[in-house]
Each structure stands twice: as structure tokens, then as C-alpha cells.
Design a protein around this motif. Structure first.
Motif, mmCIF file in Angstrom:
data_model
loop_
_atom_site.group_PDB
_atom_site.id
_atom_site.type_symbol
_atom_site.label_atom_id
_atom_site.label_comp_id
_atom_site.label_asym_id
_atom_site.label_seq_id
_atom_site.Cartn_x
_atom_site.Cartn_y
_atom_site.Cartn_z
ATOM 1 N N GLU A 93 1.225 -1.082 -0.032
ATOM 2 C CA GLU A 93 -0.328 0.154 -0.104
ATOM 3 C C GLU A 93 0.825 1.358 -0.196
ATOM 4 O O GLU A 93 0.668 2.314 -0.633
ATOM 5 C CB GLU A 93 -0.936 -0.377 1.623
ATOM 6 N N LYS A 96 2.052 1.482 -3.486
ATOM 7 C CA LYS A 96 1.169 1.539 -4.591
ATOM 8 C C LYS A 96 1.200 3.958 -4.408
ATOM 9 O O LYS A 96 0.896 4.302 -4.779
ATOM 10 C CB LYS A 96 0.027 1.151 -4.352
ATOM 11 N N THR A 100 1.896 6.811 -6.840
ATOM 12 C CA THR A 100 0.765 7.626 -7.437
ATOM 13 C C THR A 100 0.611 9.025 -7.050
ATOM 14 O O THR A 100 0.550 10.341 -7.879
ATOM 15 C CB THR A 100 -1.315 7.033 -6.480
ATOM 16 N N TYR A 171 -4.933 7.346 -1.762
ATOM 17 C CA TYR A 171 -4.113 6.238 -0.601
ATOM 18 C C TYR A 171 -3.520 7.015 0.354
ATOM 19 O O TYR A 171 -3.284 6.053 1.251
ATOM 20 C CB TYR A 171 -3.402 5.674 -2.470
#
Length: 235
Positions: A93, A96, A100, A171
């Protein structure tokens, strides 16, 4: 008139050494052939060329994420968040989010060029010669000092939109929310937009500085007659 002036100069130099004559003539020709207006125009042209290439590189796929020099990392002031999440198996996570975040910077860089160009147009002539004779990133530093506040104000909304578009904001919210639910940790809520804006601009200035150094050091990078003429003065 120019020939007459040169004739007068030769008369006064009759008693000088060859070295003194060459130095004096060089100073005369340099001053006579290159005006302050030309220097200013040349510097503006170099900066526009630099920001055009720099923003193009930054806004391409992996322009930030794939470039170690400007890649935006997880915010260091909440490093404990990353460490804690990785320790409980949520490293994916975090990775990611970092991707982004950099995609957001790449997206925002597409809108940066006109902001930079507008700032360059307002450049005055006072520091022109000093910039030309300065360090290999003098023009970039001048642009950074004169425009950072204005660019930050204009760039931050672009970054916000880009972060939303690439889901970096979501996120990040999920990561911070997950972290804050862990028992006995100090709650955090850092400003992602300010962090991303600051590093995105820093990365752009890094790329612009690289282009300026290339123009100064490599005659082949001077793609117009004005650039060749102006930057020949520093060779």
C-alpha cells in the motif's frame, strides 16, 4: 563610425604590448557587439528552452517516478508511518501511494510550462550580465528566487487536482487512517499537497538547471544564433 573608432583605439595602443592590445580589443569588441538587451533576450530564450525540455521530461511517464534525482519519496516527517505499515505487512500500500504521488507530479508538470514562461517574461535586465557570467545554474537560481512564491501559489491547485486524478490523495488518506487506528501511536495528519507541491517544483528546477548547464557547456545545445552569440561570451 566603427572603423573610425577602431582606428583611434589602434593609435592609443601603439605603445602597448601584444597581450595588452589583444585584451583591450577583446573588451572593446565584446562590449560593442553584444548589448544588454541581447543578453537578456538570450537568457530568456535559454530559460524558455530549459523549462520546455525540463517540463517535457518531468511530465512524461516515469518522469518523476523513474528518475532517482527527482522521485518524490514517502513524506520523511512521517517516516514512522511508512516503517510501521511495512512492519505489519502493508508495504504494498505504501509503494502504491508513492507511485501515485509521483504520477500526480507528472500530471501536474504538464501545466507547469506556461507558468514558468510567464515568469521568465517578467525578467529584468539588471542582473543579466551577472547571470551570464555566473555559475552553471545561475539563471535557474535567479528564476527560482524570483518566482518560487508565485509558482507555489499557482502550482498547488494544479498539484491538488493531479493528486486527486491519480488517486494519490485517496491512497494517502487510507494509509494515514490505517496508521491512526493502530493502538498507542501518535496520530498524524501532514499536509500532502504542500509536500507534493514543494518537491514537484524542486524536481522541475533540477531539470531546468540540467538544461541550463548543457547550454552553457555544450555549444551544440545552443540551437539558435542568439543563444550561440550570448553564451559564446562565457566560453
Amino acid at each position: 563610425m566603427r572603423l573610425v573608432c577602431l582606428y583611434i583605439v589602434f593609435i592609443f595602443l601603439a605603445g602597448c604590448t601584444v597581450q595588452q592590445i589583444q585584451q583591450t580589443l577583446g573588451d572593446y569588441l565584446e562590449t560593442d557587439e553584444l548589448t544588454t538587451e541581447q543578453v537578456t533576450a538570450g537568457l530568456k530564450e535559454a530559460l524558455v528552452k530549459g523549462v520546455t525540455t525540463g517540463t517535457s521530461k518531468a511530465s512524461s511517464l516515469n518522469g518523476y517516478f523513474g528518475n532517482p534525482k527527482i522521485r518524490i519519496p514517502f513524506p520523511p516527517d512521517v517516516q514512522r508511518v511508512e516503517e510501521k505499515l511495512r512492519s505489519i505487512g502493508l508495504g504494498g500500500e505504501v509503494d502504491k501511494f508513492v507511485e501515485t504521488l509521483n504520477r500526480g507530479a507528472e500530471e501536474a508538470a504538464k501545466e507547469a510550462k506556461p507558468i514558468f514562461v510567464e515568469a521568465i517574461k517578467g525578467m529584468t535586465v539588471q542582473d543579466a550580465w551577472g547571470i551570464l557570467k555566473g555559475t552553471d545554474n545561475e539563471a535557474t537560481q535567479y528564476l527560482k528566487a524570483k518566482t518560487s512564491a508565485q509558482l507555489t501559489a499557482k502550482f498547488q491547485p494544479v498539484i491538488k487536482q493531479a493528486l486527486d486524478k491519480t488517486s494519490a490523495t485517496k491512497y494517502y488518506g487510507d494509509i494515514i487512517s490505517t496508521y491512526n487506528k493502530i493502538p498507542f501511536v501518535d496520530k498524524v495528519n501532514p499536509d500532502l499537497e504542500s509536500y507534493a507541491t514543494s518537491l514537484a517544483l524542486e524536481g522541475l528546477f533540477t531539470l531546468v538547471a540540467e538544461e541550463e548547464r548543457e547550454i552553457r557547456a555544450n555549444p551544440g545545445a545552443r540551437t539558435t544564433e542568439l543563444l550561440k552569440k550570448v553564451f559564446a561570451q562565457q566560453d
